[in-house]
Design a protein around this motif. Structure first.
Motif, PDB file in Angstrom:
ATOM      1  N   PHE A 171       0.839  -1.203   0.000  1.00 57.07           N
ATOM      2  CA  PHE A 171       0.000   0.000   0.000  1.00 57.07           C
ATOM      3  C   PHE A 171       0.873   1.251   0.000  1.00 57.07           C
ATOM      4  O   PHE A 171       0.631   2.203  -0.757  1.00 57.07           O
ATOM      5  CB  PHE A 171      -0.915  -0.024   1.219  1.00 57.07           C
ATOM      6  CG  PHE A 171      -1.736   1.221   1.392  1.00 57.07           C
ATOM      7  CD1 PHE A 171      -2.890   1.428   0.658  1.00 57.07           C
ATOM      8  CD2 PHE A 171      -1.359   2.195   2.315  1.00 57.07           C
ATOM      9  CE1 PHE A 171      -3.648   2.582   0.823  1.00 57.07           C
ATOM     10  CE2 PHE A 171      -2.109   3.347   2.483  1.00 57.07           C
ATOM     11  CZ  PHE A 171      -3.260   3.542   1.737  1.00 57.07           C
ATOM     12  N   LEU A 172       1.916   1.251   0.827  1.00 54.30           N
ATOM     13  CA  LEU A 172       2.814   2.408   0.894  1.00 54.30           C
ATOM     14  C   LEU A 172       3.509   2.655  -0.432  1.00 54.30           C
ATOM     15  O   LEU A 172       3.620   3.801  -0.890  1.00 54.30           O
ATOM     16  CB  LEU A 172       3.853   2.192   1.997  1.00 54.30           C
ATOM     17  CG  LEU A 172       3.310   2.117   3.429  1.00 54.30           C
ATOM     18  CD1 LEU A 172       4.423   1.725   4.385  1.00 54.30           C
ATOM     19  CD2 LEU A 172       2.672   3.427   3.852  1.00 54.30           C
ATOM     20  N   CYS A 216       1.121   4.234  -2.784  1.00 52.15           N
ATOM     21  CA  CYS A 216       0.920   5.643  -2.427  1.00 52.15           C
ATOM     22  C   CYS A 216       2.056   6.507  -2.962  1.00 52.15           C
ATOM     23  O   CYS A 216       1.830   7.582  -3.530  1.00 52.15           O
ATOM     24  CB  CYS A 216       0.846   5.806  -0.903  1.00 52.15           C
ATOM     25  SG  CYS A 216      -0.691   5.190  -0.171  1.00 52.15           S
ATOM     26  N   GLU A 261       1.930   6.872  -6.754  1.00 53.04           N
ATOM     27  CA  GLU A 261       0.863   7.792  -7.144  1.00 53.04           C
ATOM     28  C   GLU A 261       1.308   9.245  -6.977  1.00 53.04           C
ATOM     29  O   GLU A 261       1.057  10.092  -7.837  1.00 53.04           O
ATOM     30  CB  GLU A 261      -0.378   7.503  -6.290  1.00 53.04           C
ATOM     31  CG  GLU A 261      -1.615   8.252  -6.713  1.00 53.04           C
ATOM     32  CD  GLU A 261      -2.835   7.861  -5.904  1.00 53.04           C
ATOM     33  OE1 GLU A 261      -3.941   7.838  -6.478  1.00 53.04           O
ATOM     34  OE2 GLU A 261      -2.703   7.594  -4.689  1.00 53.04           O
ATOM     35  N   MET A 294       1.653   9.568   8.094  1.00 51.03           N
ATOM     36  CA  MET A 294       0.938   8.356   7.710  1.00 51.03           C
ATOM     37  C   MET A 294       0.389   7.651   8.943  1.00 51.03           C
ATOM     38  O   MET A 294       0.995   7.679  10.010  1.00 51.03           O
ATOM     39  CB  MET A 294       1.864   7.419   6.936  1.00 51.03           C
ATOM     40  CG  MET A 294       2.285   7.972   5.578  1.00 51.03           C
ATOM     41  SD  MET A 294       0.893   8.253   4.451  1.00 51.03           S
ATOM     42  CE  MET A 294       0.403   6.555   4.104  1.00 51.03           C
ATOM     43  N   ALA A 339      -1.753   2.050   8.078  1.00 55.25           N
ATOM     44  CA  ALA A 339      -1.977   2.398   6.667  1.00 55.25           C
ATOM     45  C   ALA A 339      -1.994   1.158   5.782  1.00 55.25           C
ATOM     46  O   ALA A 339      -1.052   0.387   5.756  1.00 55.25           O
ATOM     47  CB  ALA A 339      -0.888   3.357   6.191  1.00 55.25           C
ATOM     48  N   GLY A 340      -3.111   0.990   5.066  1.00 56.99           N
ATOM     49  CA  GLY A 340      -3.225  -0.118   4.122  1.00 56.99           C
ATOM     50  C   GLY A 340      -3.731  -1.404   4.723  1.00 56.99           C
ATOM     51  O   GLY A 340      -4.029  -2.351   3.988  1.00 56.99           O
ATOM     52  N   GLU A 344      -7.841   8.208   2.511  1.00 53.27           N
ATOM     53  CA  GLU A 344      -6.950   7.202   3.083  1.00 53.27           C
ATOM     54  C   GLU A 344      -5.566   7.212   2.449  1.00 53.27           C
ATOM     55  O   GLU A 344      -4.648   6.606   2.984  1.00 53.27           O
ATOM     56  CB  GLU A 344      -7.582   5.812   2.958  1.00 53.27           C
ATOM     57  CG  GLU A 344      -8.849   5.662   3.779  1.00 53.27           C
ATOM     58  CD  GLU A 344      -9.431   4.258   3.741  1.00 53.27           C
ATOM     59  OE1 GLU A 344      -8.685   3.313   3.422  1.00 53.27           O
ATOM     60  OE2 GLU A 344     -10.630   4.112   4.031  1.00 53.27           O
ATOM     61  N   THR A 345      -5.413   7.891   1.303  1.00 53.51           N
ATOM     62  CA  THR A 345      -4.105   7.945   0.648  1.00 53.51           C
ATOM     63  C   THR A 345      -3.603   9.388   0.626  1.00 53.51           C
ATOM     64  O   THR A 345      -4.406  10.334   0.610  1.00 53.51           O
ATOM     65  CB  THR A 345      -4.173   7.420  -0.799  1.00 53.51           C
ATOM     66  OG1 THR A 345      -4.929   8.346  -1.588  1.00 53.51           O
ATOM     67  CG2 THR A 345      -4.806   6.035  -0.855  1.00 53.51           C
ATOM     68  N   PRO A 346      -2.292   9.580   0.599  1.00 51.32           N
ATOM     69  CA  PRO A 346      -1.750  10.941   0.523  1.00 51.32           C
ATOM     70  C   PRO A 346      -2.235  11.713  -0.700  1.00 51.32           C
ATOM     71  O   PRO A 346      -2.505  12.907  -0.620  1.00 51.32           O
ATOM     72  CB  PRO A 346      -0.239  10.717   0.486  1.00 51.32           C
ATOM     73  CG  PRO A 346      -0.025   9.400   1.112  1.00 51.32           C
ATOM     74  CD  PRO A 346      -1.221   8.579   0.750  1.00 51.32           C
ATOM     75  N   GLN A 347      -2.341  11.043  -1.846  1.00 54.92           N
ATOM     76  CA  GLN A 347      -2.796  11.733  -3.050  1.00 54.92           C
ATOM     77  C   GLN A 347      -4.241  12.202  -2.901  1.00 54.92           C
ATOM     78  O   GLN A 347      -4.579  13.327  -3.294  1.00 54.92           O
ATOM     79  CB  GLN A 347      -2.655  10.835  -4.283  1.00 54.92           C
ATOM     80  CG  GLN A 347      -3.169  11.460  -5.570  1.00 54.92           C
ATOM     81  CD  GLN A 347      -2.539  12.803  -5.890  1.00 54.92           C
ATOM     82  OE1 GLN A 347      -1.392  13.074  -5.559  1.00 54.92           O
ATOM     83  NE2 GLN A 347      -3.301  13.681  -6.534  1.00 54.92           N
TER      84      GLN A 347
END
Length: 202
Positions: free
Chosen positions: A6-7, A10, A13, A57, A61-62, A134-137
């Motif tokens: 997941f990281l 992220c 992206e 984060m 996360a994920g 849920e994601t930085p983007q």
């Protein structure tokens, strides 16, 4: 625990959209404490043209569904103009002490790592239970939209929470009053007066 796949997704992206992406490395259980974006260009509605951004984060996360990101740190306080008067953008709060960072470290392990370094930054709070990225983007998209249209968002929020405080809509009056107080805490006198007038508080 954080999910490495997941990281990595992220980061990939973000790297498609931003040139200067840095990782604040963590430990074996939380390999990415935070992600830093350098010299991010801001919408024209904001006085400051570029800022560095740090996105803490989450601890899970994920792995944990709904493990959303509540906000981010900017390298300087963000300002805009309201009726010709310079104002801090609502919800952009200067970090003057670390007490609240320590309290939230159970969700964000980055705050266990030398939180004093964040004093002097500002925290752009985007904690919305109805739209929690849920994601930085996704957080960056929400951030840039908020900054571009901050005035609309601020007045819509104050009207909604004002209606709850007045008992015209369902909700917790105390929580809505807290939202309104936070919304106007840092802003200019003119903006504060107009927001409170729009709230029509009893």
């Amino acid at each position: 625990m954080q999910n490495p796949d997941f990281l990595n997704a992220c980061l990939a992206e973000l790297e498609k959209r931003y040139d200067n992406v840095e990782i604040v490395a963590g430990d074996r259980y939380h390999p990415v404490w935070a992600i830093k974006l350098n010299s991010v260009e801001l919408p024209k509605s904001i006085v400051e043209r570029t800022v560095d951004i740090i996105i803490p984060m989450t601890r899970c996360a994920g792995y944990l569904p709904g493990s959303g990101l509540a906000g981010l740190h900017v390298s300087q306080t963000l300002h805009s103009l309201f009726e010709g008067e310079k104002t801090v953008v609502p919800f952009c709060d200067p970090v003057q002490d670390i007490s609240w960072l320590v309290k939230t470290s159970r969700f964000y392990p980055f705050y266990e790592h030398d939180p004093e370094l964040l004093i002097g930054t500002s925290y752009l709070c985007l904690n919305d239970p109805f739209e929690q990225p849920e994601t930085p983007q996704a957080l960056m998209e929400l951030t840039l939209d908020y900054l571009k249209y901050w005035m609309n968002h601020a007045f819509n929020l104050v009207m909604r929470h004002g209606a709850i405080v007045r008992g015209e809509e369902l909700g917790d009056r105390r929580i809505s009053m807290d939202w309104i107080e936070h919304l106007v805490e840092q802003v200019s006198p003119t903006l504060k007066a107009q927001l409170l007038e729009e709230a029509c508080l009893p």
